[in-house]
Design a protein around this motif. Structure first.
Motif, PDB file in Angstrom:
ATOM      1  N   TRP A 273       0.833  -1.210   0.000  1.00  6.60           N
ATOM      2  CA  TRP A 273       0.000   0.000   0.000  1.00  6.60           C
ATOM      3  C   TRP A 273       0.865   1.257   0.000  1.00  6.60           C
ATOM      4  N   LEU A 274       1.909   1.257   0.819  1.00  6.16           N
ATOM      5  CA  LEU A 274       2.796   2.420   0.842  1.00  6.16           C
ATOM      6  C   LEU A 274       3.493   2.603  -0.507  1.00  6.16           C
ATOM      7  N   PHE A 275       3.921   1.512  -1.117  1.00  8.73           N
ATOM      8  CA  PHE A 275       4.597   1.600  -2.414  1.00  8.73           C
ATOM      9  C   PHE A 275       3.686   2.241  -3.457  1.00  8.73           C
TER      10      PHE A 275
ATOM     11  N   VAL B 171       9.771   3.961   1.238  1.00  6.55           N
ATOM     12  CA  VAL B 171      11.227   3.796   1.347  1.00  6.55           C
ATOM     13  C   VAL B 171      11.655   3.866   2.809  1.00  6.55           C
ATOM     14  N   TRP B 172      11.110   4.828   3.523  1.00  6.49           N
ATOM     15  CA  TRP B 172      11.413   4.959   4.952  1.00  6.49           C
ATOM     16  C   TRP B 172      10.989   3.713   5.726  1.00  6.49           C
ATOM     17  N   ALA B 173       9.770   3.233   5.501  1.00  8.35           N
ATOM     18  CA  ALA B 173       9.261   2.082   6.238  1.00  8.35           C
ATOM     19  C   ALA B 173      10.054   0.824   5.920  1.00  8.35           C
TER      20      ALA B 173
ATOM     21  N   GLU C 231      16.526  10.098  -2.185  1.00 11.39           N
ATOM     22  CA  GLU C 231      17.402  11.071  -1.555  1.00 11.39           C
ATOM     23  C   GLU C 231      16.679  11.755  -0.405  1.00 11.39           C
ATOM     24  N   PRO C 232      16.341  10.995   0.632  1.00 11.40           N
ATOM     25  CA  PRO C 232      15.576  11.556   1.741  1.00 11.40           C
ATOM     26  C   PRO C 232      16.410  12.553   2.532  1.00 11.40           C
TER      27      PRO C 232
END
Length: 266
Positions: free
Chosen positions: A102-104, A112-114, A258-259
């Motif tokens: 779902w996040l993707f 990406v963070w998760a 690039e967070p």
């Protein structure tokens, strides 16, 4: 610590998604490392039982409630304990996978963070499994608890833990069942704006009741998992909007690859 998230109505296209094939391989690798990495700690049966007696004593010294009180509540009816066993056996992996999918699709920046948080949490947990093998309370005679999976079913474990080739039953601390469930709730709360989003905390809460009530984990297993997750979240913080994104679409985060990390002092 302040984490800023994108509004719920932000279009998915605001942030480019990472390459699908690469992410599939990375996430599949995460699940395989979790599944088979735990087997590396097999063969430490005597140490695992010694550690179990220590953990049981630490919990009583800390004044934590006995795991038996939760199990007694589940054993009021066969239906409830069957549901708890099924939840333990079937919800853990699918819920985490659905969360990442779902996040993707909807929140690439949060995805990406998760994924990084889950990978770091899993790696830290596996190291602790190797350093501190631990028999679960269902194996501890002094705990006087039932192995509800074996008695009522369903179960994912062999009846002979020392020779179980599919799972390491002596990797109780920390509980990744609880750690992953807590991260699913934290991730969904961070990625959404609904007033009901805090209800996602029911997932780790139910998971905690299940892992303790089925005698698969001690309270301390969940506490240590929560502490590890807190450390990981403090290091791998959410990306946020900066001046470099001011000219982009309103509400967009920095690119997923690039967070920019939120400073702890903000």
């Amino acid at each position: 610590m302040e984490c800023r998230t994108a509004p719920a109505e932000e279009p998915a296209a605001a942030i480019p998604r990472p390459p699908l094939v690469r992410e599939f391989l990375l996430v599949a690798g995460l699940f395989l490392v979790y599944k088979f990495g735990r087997l590396l700690a097999n063969g430490h049966t005597a140490e695992a039982y010694r550690n179990a007696h220590d953990v049981w004593g630490w919990e009583r010294a800390l004044g934590l409630p006995g795991e038996g009180s939760v199990q007694s509540a589940l054993l009021h009816g066969d239906t409830l304990v069957h549901i708890a066993n099924a939840y333990y056996a079937t919800v853990h992996f699918p819920a985490t996978a659905a969360f990442l999918v779902w996040l993707f699709l909807r929140r690439p920046g949060h995805y990406v963070w998760a994924r990084r948080v889950l990978a770091a949490l899993t790696a830290a947990a596996l190291l602790l499994h190797l350093a501190f093998p631990l028999a679960p309370p269902r194996m501890l005679d002094g705990a006087h608890l039932l192995d509800t999976g074996q008695v009522y079913g369903p179960t994912v474990y062999s009846a002979t833990p020392a020779t179980d080739s599919l799972a390491n039953q002596f990797a109780a601390m920390p509980s990744l069942h609880f750690g992953w469930a807590l991260m699913v709730a934290v991730g969904l709360i961070a990625a959404t704006r609904s007033r009901l989003r805090w209800l996602w905390l029911l997932h780790p809460l139910v998971t905690l009741v299940v892992i303790v009530g089925t005698a698969n984990h001690y309270w301390l297993d969940a506490i240590v998992a929560g502490a590890l997750l807190a450390v990981v979240l403090a290091v791998l913080q959410l990306p946020h909007r900066t001046a470099t994104t001011a000219g982009q679409r309103s509400g967009a985060l920095v690119p997923a690859e690039e967070p920019v990390l939120v400073g702890a002092g903000r």
